[in-house]
Design a protein around this motif. Sequence first.
Motif, short mmCIF file in Angstrom:
data_model
loop_
_atom_site.label_atom_id
_atom_site.label_comp_id
_atom_site.label_asym_id
_atom_site.label_seq_id
_atom_site.Cartn_x
_atom_site.Cartn_y
_atom_site.Cartn_z
N GLU A 120 50.05 43.53 59.18
CA GLU A 120 49.64 43.06 60.50
C GLU A 120 48.15 43.29 60.72
N ARG A 121 47.63 44.41 60.23
CA ARG A 121 46.22 44.73 60.44
C ARG A 121 45.30 44.00 59.47
N TRP A 122 45.80 43.77 58.25
CA TRP A 122 45.00 43.12 57.22
C TRP A 122 45.80 41.95 56.64
N PRO A 123 45.84 40.83 57.35
CA PRO A 123 46.73 39.73 56.99
C PRO A 123 46.36 39.02 55.70
N GLY A 124 45.21 39.30 55.15
CA GLY A 124 44.85 38.67 53.88
C GLY A 124 45.48 39.31 52.67
N LEU A 125 46.17 40.43 52.88
CA LEU A 125 46.76 41.18 51.78
C LEU A 125 48.26 41.34 51.95
N ARG A 126 48.96 41.43 50.84
CA ARG A 126 50.38 41.81 50.83
C ARG A 126 50.46 43.21 50.23
N PHE A 127 51.37 44.03 50.76
CA PHE A 127 51.41 45.44 50.38
C PHE A 127 52.79 45.86 49.89
N GLU A 128 52.79 46.85 49.02
CA GLU A 128 54.02 47.59 48.80
C GLU A 128 54.25 48.46 50.04
N ASP A 129 55.36 49.18 50.08
CA ASP A 129 55.77 49.78 51.35
C ASP A 129 54.96 51.01 51.73
N ASP A 130 54.25 51.62 50.78
CA ASP A 130 53.44 52.80 51.09
C ASP A 130 51.96 52.43 51.02
N VAL A 131 51.25 52.73 52.13
CA VAL A 131 49.84 52.36 52.24
C VAL A 131 49.06 53.55 52.78
N LEU A 132 47.87 53.76 52.24
CA LEU A 132 46.98 54.82 52.71
C LEU A 132 45.64 54.19 53.05
N PHE A 133 45.16 54.41 54.27
CA PHE A 133 43.88 53.87 54.72
C PHE A 133 42.88 54.99 54.87
N SER A 134 41.70 54.79 54.29
CA SER A 134 40.60 55.75 54.38
C SER A 134 39.44 55.08 55.12
N PRO A 135 39.16 55.47 56.36
CA PRO A 135 38.07 54.82 57.10
C PRO A 135 36.69 55.09 56.52
N GLY A 136 36.56 56.11 55.69
CA GLY A 136 35.26 56.43 55.10
C GLY A 136 34.91 55.61 53.88
N GLY A 137 35.84 54.78 53.42
CA GLY A 137 35.58 53.93 52.27
C GLY A 137 34.90 52.64 52.67
#
Length: 374
Positions: A120-137
């Motif tokens: 929902e946040r990044w609609p250009g990508l498809r994800f596996e069920d586990d996601v980790l977001f790092s705002p510093g990257g």
Amino acid sequence: MTVDTIVIGAGVVGAAAARSLVEAGSRVLLLEAFDRGHDRGSSHGASRIFRHGYDAADYVQLTVRAAAGWQRLERQTGRTVFDRTGALDHGDPRALDAIAAAMTAEALPSERLRGSEAAERWPGLRFEDDVLFSPGGGRLRAADAIDALLDTAAAAGADLRFGVRVASIASDGDGVVVTADDGEHHAARLVIAAGSWTPGLAGGWLSRNGAALPDVRVTEEQPAHFPLLPGPASDEGVWPSFVHHPTDPEVPSVYGLLTPGEGVKVGVHGGGPVVDPGDRDRTIDLVRLERLQRYVAEWVPGVDASRPASISCLYDTTPDSDFVLDRVGPVTVAAGFSGHGFKFGPALGDVLARLALHGERAPERFRLAVASPG
């Protein structure tokens, strides 16, 4: 010519090392075999990933030093080289657990999401069920970053010479003599940071002094840029950098990021054919390209997988994918950046300068397997 320190190689590591050395007061001569900004090695192109997403404390700590170094370079030059778009890891939950723990240990923020939330946040990508977001990257403007490193090194007094090939390296008392296209150069110390050419340049010196690099495998990789499709992911500003750690053993590890004006770059992390860095034809392997397109069609729905713009680049990979940052007598060697070294540029420059000038050792994992004279 006689100087304090010679640096061989003007990619990101050599440029950063020259800058750190001259800022520390060393008289520096940098020799690069090809033109400034050439595309024959591993540092060319407009963009690279910046991420803190490692599962080991020493690597994460090095990313923190690198982020501070990129920010300092921006302040020093007034140029933007680091876009904080954020960085995503998704896939194998064990890999994500280890990355999250290592970042938390260094007080780096992260956010764990389900795949549906991330989509929902990044609609250009498809994800596996586990996601980790790092705002510093985010994303490094690679070509601009190298230019800024070289410009600041030159402004501080470094002598930068391009199109100058090194023929040999030999002892000169307690220092070294480097024979190159433009003559002999004498120095108290030498830093070899020539990417895929480093094993050939450093091998003779190391063997004569009782040391050896690990087996460095030079391969030709072929990521590609894919244009954005119309729709919710058509805004360049909504694209983070990303790495897929697949749970399916048949799916390779893949990375990606948006390059402004060029589309989303996606590439398989390693696995290309072994090549001679000085003799490759850069012909795109259509079988590998079609495999990449199938991956992109499935996992990167925000781009047009049918319209790739392929890239040829080099990886110089050690057996454990760890860097080599070590010194034997007056010669400091930087090698084996294994497709993940660019982000560390300023930190590596600092490590190499301290090693060359003061004998301060890099973390254990980056050292040669033999005792190096101090």
